[in-house]
Structures are given as structure tokens and as C-alpha cells.
Motif scaffolding. Structure first.
Motif, PDB file in Angstrom:
ATOM      1  N   THR A 136       0.802  -1.229   0.000  1.00 18.11           N
ATOM      2  CA  THR A 136       0.000   0.000   0.000  1.00 18.11           C
ATOM      3  C   THR A 136       0.831   1.273   0.000  1.00 18.11           C
ATOM      4  O   THR A 136       0.292   2.360  -0.188  1.00 18.11           O
ATOM      5  CB  THR A 136      -0.920   0.025   1.230  1.00 18.11           C
ATOM      6  OG1 THR A 136      -0.114  -0.009   2.424  1.00 18.11           O
ATOM      7  CG2 THR A 136      -1.855  -1.175   1.225  1.00 18.11           C
ATOM      8  N   GLY A 137       2.147   1.148   0.212  1.00 20.41           N
ATOM      9  CA  GLY A 137       3.004   2.332   0.223  1.00 20.41           C
ATOM     10  C   GLY A 137       3.337   2.816  -1.179  1.00 20.41           C
ATOM     11  O   GLY A 137       2.979   2.203  -2.175  1.00 20.41           O
ATOM     12  N   ASN A 138       4.022   3.944  -1.220  1.00 17.53           N
ATOM     13  CA  ASN A 138       4.489   4.510  -2.495  1.00 17.53           C
ATOM     14  C   ASN A 138       3.339   4.640  -3.494  1.00 17.53           C
ATOM     15  O   ASN A 138       3.448   4.238  -4.660  1.00 17.53           O
ATOM     16  CB  ASN A 138       5.609   3.637  -3.074  1.00 17.53           C
ATOM     17  CG  ASN A 138       6.451   4.381  -4.096  1.00 17.53           C
ATOM     18  OD1 ASN A 138       6.439   5.613  -4.140  1.00 17.53           O
ATOM     19  ND2 ASN A 138       7.162   3.637  -4.918  1.00 17.53           N
ATOM     20  N   ALA A 162      -7.886  -8.266  -5.096  1.00 17.45           N
ATOM     21  CA  ALA A 162      -8.718  -8.317  -3.899  1.00 17.45           C
ATOM     22  C   ALA A 162      -7.774  -8.090  -2.721  1.00 17.45           C
ATOM     23  O   ALA A 162      -6.554  -8.184  -2.864  1.00 17.45           O
ATOM     24  CB  ALA A 162      -9.416  -9.663  -3.781  1.00 17.45           C
ATOM     25  N   THR A 163      -8.338  -7.777  -1.570  1.00 14.65           N
ATOM     26  CA  THR A 163      -7.493  -7.589  -0.393  1.00 14.65           C
ATOM     27  C   THR A 163      -8.182  -8.157   0.829  1.00 14.65           C
ATOM     28  O   THR A 163      -9.406  -8.315   0.858  1.00 14.65           O
ATOM     29  CB  THR A 163      -7.164  -6.102  -0.176  1.00 14.65           C
ATOM     30  OG1 THR A 163      -6.153  -5.975   0.838  1.00 14.65           O
ATOM     31  CG2 THR A 163      -8.395  -5.308   0.235  1.00 14.65           C
ATOM     32  N   TRP A 164      -7.380  -8.487   1.851  1.00 15.66           N
ATOM     33  CA  TRP A 164      -7.955  -9.122   3.037  1.00 15.66           C
ATOM     34  C   TRP A 164      -7.576  -8.388   4.318  1.00 15.66           C
ATOM     35  O   TRP A 164      -6.576  -7.707   4.399  1.00 15.66           O
ATOM     36  CB  TRP A 164      -7.564 -10.584   3.151  1.00 15.66           C
ATOM     37  CG  TRP A 164      -6.219 -10.984   2.619  1.00 15.66           C
ATOM     38  CD1 TRP A 164      -5.883 -11.180   1.313  1.00 15.66           C
ATOM     39  CD2 TRP A 164      -5.037 -11.260   3.367  1.00 15.66           C
ATOM     40  NE1 TRP A 164      -4.566 -11.563   1.214  1.00 15.66           N
ATOM     41  CE2 TRP A 164      -4.023 -11.622   2.452  1.00 15.66           C
ATOM     42  CE3 TRP A 164      -4.741 -11.256   4.740  1.00 15.66           C
ATOM     43  CZ2 TRP A 164      -2.731 -11.966   2.851  1.00 15.66           C
ATOM     44  CZ3 TRP A 164      -3.456 -11.590   5.130  1.00 15.66           C
ATOM     45  CH2 TRP A 164      -2.469 -11.947   4.203  1.00 15.66           C
ATOM     46  N   THR A 165      -8.489  -8.549   5.281  1.00 13.52           N
ATOM     47  CA  THR A 165      -8.451  -7.944   6.625  1.00 13.52           C
ATOM     48  C   THR A 165      -8.312  -6.434   6.576  1.00 13.52           C
ATOM     49  O   THR A 165      -7.520  -5.841   7.305  1.00 13.52           O
ATOM     50  CB  THR A 165      -7.337  -8.566   7.506  1.00 13.52           C
ATOM     51  OG1 THR A 165      -6.063  -8.371   6.900  1.00 13.52           O
ATOM     52  CG2 THR A 165      -7.590 -10.032   7.749  1.00 13.52           C
ATOM     53  N   CYS A 166      -9.107  -5.805   5.748  1.00 10.71           N
ATOM     54  CA  CYS A 166      -9.179  -4.343   5.727  1.00 10.71           C
ATOM     55  C   CYS A 166     -10.225  -3.912   6.748  1.00 10.71           C
ATOM     56  O   CYS A 166     -11.426  -4.076   6.512  1.00 10.71           O
ATOM     57  CB  CYS A 166      -9.542  -3.843   4.331  1.00 10.71           C
ATOM     58  SG  CYS A 166      -9.625  -2.042   4.234  1.00 10.71           S
ATOM     59  N   ASP A 167      -9.788  -3.351   7.854  1.00  9.63           N
ATOM     60  CA  ASP A 167     -10.695  -3.009   8.955  1.00  9.63           C
ATOM     61  C   ASP A 167     -10.729  -1.510   9.251  1.00  9.63           C
ATOM     62  O   ASP A 167     -11.184  -1.093  10.317  1.00  9.63           O
ATOM     63  CB  ASP A 167     -10.290  -3.779  10.218  1.00  9.63           C
ATOM     64  CG  ASP A 167     -10.464  -5.282  10.053  1.00  9.63           C
ATOM     65  OD1 ASP A 167     -11.266  -5.702   9.201  1.00  9.63           O
ATOM     66  OD2 ASP A 167      -9.779  -6.042  10.760  1.00  9.63           O
ATOM     67  N   SER A 168     -10.243  -0.717   8.320  1.00 13.60           N
ATOM     68  CA  SER A 168     -10.236   0.732   8.460  1.00 13.60           C
ATOM     69  C   SER A 168     -10.920   1.351   7.249  1.00 13.60           C
ATOM     70  O   SER A 168     -10.554   1.061   6.106  1.00 13.60           O
ATOM     71  CB  SER A 168      -8.793   1.256   8.563  1.00 13.60           C
ATOM     72  OG  SER A 168      -8.710   2.625   8.240  1.00 13.60           O
ATOM     73  N   VAL A 169     -11.912   2.191   7.497  1.00 12.11           N
ATOM     74  CA  VAL A 169     -12.623   2.853   6.409  1.00 12.11           C
ATOM     75  C   VAL A 169     -11.664   3.725   5.606  1.00 12.11           C
ATOM     76  O   VAL A 169     -11.733   3.779   4.376  1.00 12.11           O
ATOM     77  CB  VAL A 169     -13.798   3.688   6.959  1.00 12.11           C
ATOM     78  CG1 VAL A 169     -14.347   4.627   5.897  1.00 12.11           C
ATOM     79  CG2 VAL A 169     -14.907   2.772   7.466  1.00 12.11           C
ATOM     80  N   GLU A 170     -10.748   4.389   6.304  1.00 10.83           N
ATOM     81  CA  GLU A 170      -9.786   5.263   5.614  1.00 10.83           C
ATOM     82  C   GLU A 170      -8.895   4.459   4.670  1.00 10.83           C
ATOM     83  O   GLU A 170      -8.638   4.872   3.526  1.00 10.83           O
ATOM     84  CB  GLU A 170      -8.934   6.031   6.625  1.00 10.83           C
ATOM     85  CG  GLU A 170      -9.680   7.073   7.435  1.00 10.83           C
ATOM     86  CD  GLU A 170     -10.550   6.462   8.528  1.00 10.83           C
ATOM     87  OE1 GLU A 170     -11.456   7.173   9.018  1.00 10.83           O
ATOM     88  OE2 GLU A 170     -10.334   5.287   8.889  1.00 10.83           O
ATOM     89  N   LEU A 171      -8.406   3.303   5.152  1.00  8.90           N
ATOM     90  CA  LEU A 171      -7.576   2.454   4.304  1.00  8.90           C
ATOM     91  C   LEU A 171      -8.388   1.909   3.140  1.00  8.90           C
ATOM     92  O   LEU A 171      -7.901   1.834   2.005  1.00  8.90           O
ATOM     93  CB  LEU A 171      -6.987   1.307   5.126  1.00  8.90           C
ATOM     94  CG  LEU A 171      -6.125   0.292   4.363  1.00  8.90           C
ATOM     95  CD1 LEU A 171      -4.966   0.972   3.653  1.00  8.90           C
ATOM     96  CD2 LEU A 171      -5.621  -0.800   5.312  1.00  8.90           C
ATOM     97  N   MET A 172      -9.616   1.548   3.399  1.00 17.18           N
ATOM     98  CA  MET A 172     -10.481   1.039   2.343  1.00 17.18           C
ATOM     99  C   MET A 172     -10.637   2.074   1.229  1.00 17.18           C
ATOM    100  O   MET A 172     -10.581   1.741   0.035  1.00 17.18           O
ATOM    101  CB  MET A 172     -11.842   0.678   2.926  1.00 17.18           C
ATOM    102  CG  MET A 172     -12.838   0.198   1.888  1.00 17.18           C
ATOM    103  SD  MET A 172     -14.454  -0.110   2.634  1.00 17.18           S
ATOM    104  CE  MET A 172     -15.456  -0.185   1.155  1.00 17.18           C
ATOM    105  N   GLU A 173     -10.834   3.320   1.596  1.00 11.86           N
ATOM    106  CA  GLU A 173     -10.946   4.388   0.601  1.00 11.86           C
ATOM    107  C   GLU A 173      -9.713   4.409  -0.296  1.00 11.86           C
ATOM    108  O   GLU A 173      -9.821   4.507  -1.534  1.00 11.86           O
ATOM    109  CB  GLU A 173     -11.104   5.741   1.290  1.00 11.86           C
ATOM    110  CG  GLU A 173     -12.412   5.930   2.026  1.00 11.86           C
ATOM    111  CD  GLU A 173     -12.427   7.222   2.818  1.00 11.86           C
ATOM    112  OE1 GLU A 173     -11.479   8.029   2.680  1.00 11.86           O
ATOM    113  OE2 GLU A 173     -13.378   7.435   3.584  1.00 11.86           O
ATOM    114  N   LYS A 174      -8.549   4.299   0.307  1.00  8.32           N
ATOM    115  CA  LYS A 174      -7.299   4.327  -0.438  1.00  8.32           C
ATOM    116  C   LYS A 174      -7.202   3.166  -1.419  1.00  8.32           C
ATOM    117  O   LYS A 174      -6.804   3.346  -2.578  1.00  8.32           O
ATOM    118  CB  LYS A 174      -6.120   4.293   0.545  1.00  8.32           C
ATOM    119  CG  LYS A 174      -4.747   4.301  -0.096  1.00  8.32           C
ATOM    120  CD  LYS A 174      -3.654   4.271   0.971  1.00  8.32           C
ATOM    121  CE  LYS A 174      -2.266   4.276   0.338  1.00  8.32           C
ATOM    122  NZ  LYS A 174      -1.199   4.282   1.366  1.00  8.32           N
ATOM    123  N   LEU A 175      -7.591   1.980  -0.969  1.00  6.06           N
ATOM    124  CA  LEU A 175      -7.476   0.787  -1.802  1.00  6.06           C
ATOM    125  C   LEU A 175      -8.479   0.806  -2.959  1.00  6.06           C
ATOM    126  O   LEU A 175      -8.154   0.409  -4.078  1.00  6.06           O
ATOM    127  CB  LEU A 175      -7.676  -0.464  -0.951  1.00  6.06           C
ATOM    128  CG  LEU A 175      -6.706  -0.635   0.220  1.00  6.06           C
ATOM    129  CD1 LEU A 175      -7.004  -1.912   0.972  1.00  6.06           C
ATOM    130  CD2 LEU A 175      -5.263  -0.615  -0.261  1.00  6.06           C
TER     131      LEU A 175
END
Length: 290
Positions: free
Chosen positions: A244-246, A262-275
Motif C-alpha cells: 500500500t506504500g508509495n 482483492a485484499t484481506w483484513t481491511c478493517d479501516s474505512v480510511e484504508l479502504m478508501e485508499k485501496l
């Protein structure tokens, strides 16, 4: 005589030292396991609290069911996922000694149940004697039993959820046809995921379902493997800075290769937005809801 005595003392010291060192290692393993058994205090969040809009392309999959509100990989966890409106429900599966596919994350029952049994060395009836003692809100479900893959499929069919099934490390590959038969029996759209590329290769011979290669860190090798298999994407660990960096460089590299992510164990809304903004559509989560 003195040399022999010294040698004996040295040997004894070595044995004691090895015992102490072994005890330290064992202690570390016990400490790790106790930590592994602890319940993560999930905070249930909603995408309504995010900046995502209806124009953003994403779907949510309940990781081991809605495990933030019911014990993971159990029938109540999948019922709760269905009621919450998840697009998909993820599970882990093993085959018992007498040929019943069940849903459980670990190869042994120690962490989640009141007795310890190796699942693949046990019969289904033997496993039915065990009760869940761990998991969120486990007290609401007295004498909760292990869930079969068939009941999992039934629940996915009931709520219109996509079944996302993780295959465990080259186990029971000769019986994969049984999985496809269950999938077809209940008419459930199914995705299969695995860390073992060989598992996916074998599955592709049996089904045209979507496949995803699980990786901790995305790599050129993983991309090339996925490209070599028809309709195979990459599912990555969203908590790895490598991925998720860079500016999500590696995620974008997967898309540039023409593959889905796809991605797993995304438990942050902010991180989800980024992905999602980086192009990942399939979000597996423990606690984010619609």
C-alpha cells in the motif's frame, strides 16, 4: 579422573542449558499462542462514514463471516453476514477423516473450541462433540457446533452471498471435485483463494470460477503466476506497507498486467478508501459494513 569429571560437568551444563533454552522457546510459543487466541476488539464501521460514493466500484466480503459480532467461521457468523448485506462471505475449509468438508481456520480446534482435535484426523461425529468457547459474543450461542461447508453454502444461497473459499496449503487436492459438486448443488457463485498456486492450478481443471492467488507481499513472480492461469487475480495483505506504500505502486502494477485485485483484513474505512481509489474492488473485512 578430573578430565572425566569436567566432561560430565560440561555435559550436564549443556543439557541444562539446552533445557533452559528449550523452555524459553516453548514459553515464547505459549505466549504467542495466548496472544493469537485473544479477541481483537473490532470496531464495527460503515462505508456510510467514508468519502466513497455510489460511483466507486467495490464490494465487501465478510472475513470468516461477520466475526466482529459472532464467532468466526461458524453458522451464526455467516447468518449475521447475510443479514448485514455482505456481497460475499469468506471461509476456510478442511476435510474430516470420514470425508465431511467443514469450516474452520486452524488445522486444530484448540484456539476456538473446548477440546483440542486435529480436524483431518477426526471424524465429523467426533468434532460434533466439541463446543465453541472462543469468539465474539460466544456466550450468545451455547453449545455452538462446528459448521459444515454444506451449511455454509446453504447460508450463502439463502442470502445471495458469493462464497469465497480458502483452500489450505495443498491439502486434500484429490477431493476438490467434491467442492465443485457442492457449489453446483446449491447454485452459489464461488471464488476460490489459496496461497498455494498448485491448488489453483488443480482447481482450474475443474471449474471456471474466479481464482485468486493469496500473497503477503505482491511480487513480479506472483503476477507472472497469476497471468499464467486463466481468470486468476491476486489477493494481497492490505496491512503490508509493501503493498500500500508509495502510492499503491504494486497494486497498480497488478492492474497494469491485466489482473484483478482483492485484499484481506481491511478493517479501516480510511484504508479502504485508499485501496478502492487504487482500483481494488474486492474488500474482505472483519468489521466494515455497508
Amino acid at each position: 579422573m578430573k578430565l572425566k569429571t569436567a566432561a560430565k560437568i560440561g555435559l550436564s551444563a549443556a543439557i541444562v542449558g539446552a533445557g533452559v533454552y528449550g523452555g524459553i522457546l516453548a514459553g515464547k510459543k505459549i505466549a504467542w499462542f495466548k496472544d493469537y487466541c485473544k479477541l481483537v476488539p473490532y470496531k464495527v464501521q460503515s462505508v456510510k462514514d467514508s468519502d466513497l460514493t455510489d460511483e466507486d466500484d467495490y464490494v465487501l466480503t465478510a472475513h470468516r463471516g461477520f466475526r466482529a459480532v459472532a464467532p468466526e467461521n461458524t453458522l451464526p457468523a455467516y447468518e449475521e453476514a447475510g443479514k448485514a448485506g455482505y456481497w460475499g462471505a469468506e471461509c476456510d475449509t478442511y476435510r474430516t477423516r470420514d470425508g465431511v468438508w467443514i469450516v474452520h481456520h486452524d488445522p486444530v480446534t484448540t484456539r476456538m473450541m473446548d477440546k483440542s482435535r486435529v480436524i483431518e484426523l477426526s471424524t465429523y461425529d467426533e468434532l460434533l462433540k466439541l463446543n465453541y468457547t472462543n469468539g465474539h459474543n460466544v456466550d450468545k450461542y451455547p453449545e455452538l457446533k462446528i459448521c459444515t461447508l454444506e451449511d455454509y453454502f446453504k447460508t450463502c444461497a439463502k442470502y445471495g452471498m458469493v462464497a469465497v473459499i480458502e483452500l489450505k496449503y495443498n491439502r486434500n487436492r484429490q477431493y476438490y471435485r467434491e467442492l465443485i459438486d457442492l457449489q453446483n448443488k446449491y447454485g452459489v457463485t464461488t471464488n476460490y483463494i489459496a496461497f498455494s498456486f498448485e491448488d489453483l492450478v488443480d482447481l482450474r481443471k475443474l471449474t471456471d470460477s474466479d481464482l485468486y492467488l493469496l500473497v503477503d507481499d505482491i511480487s513480479d513472480e506472483a503476477i507472472e503466476k497469476a497471468k499464467s492461469l486463466e481468470n486468476c487475480g491476486i489477493s494481497y495483505d492490505c496491512n503490508s506497507e509493501h503493498n500500500t506504500g508509495n502510492d499503491c505502486e504494486w497494486i497498480k502494477k497488478v492492474h497494469a498486467a491485466g489482473l484483478k485485485t482483492a485484499t484481506w483484513t481491511c478493517d479501516s474505512v480510511e484504508l479502504m478508501e485508499k485501496l478502492v481509489r487504487a482500483g481494488t474492488k474486492y474488500i474482505t473485512t472483519n468489521c466494515i459494513t455497508y
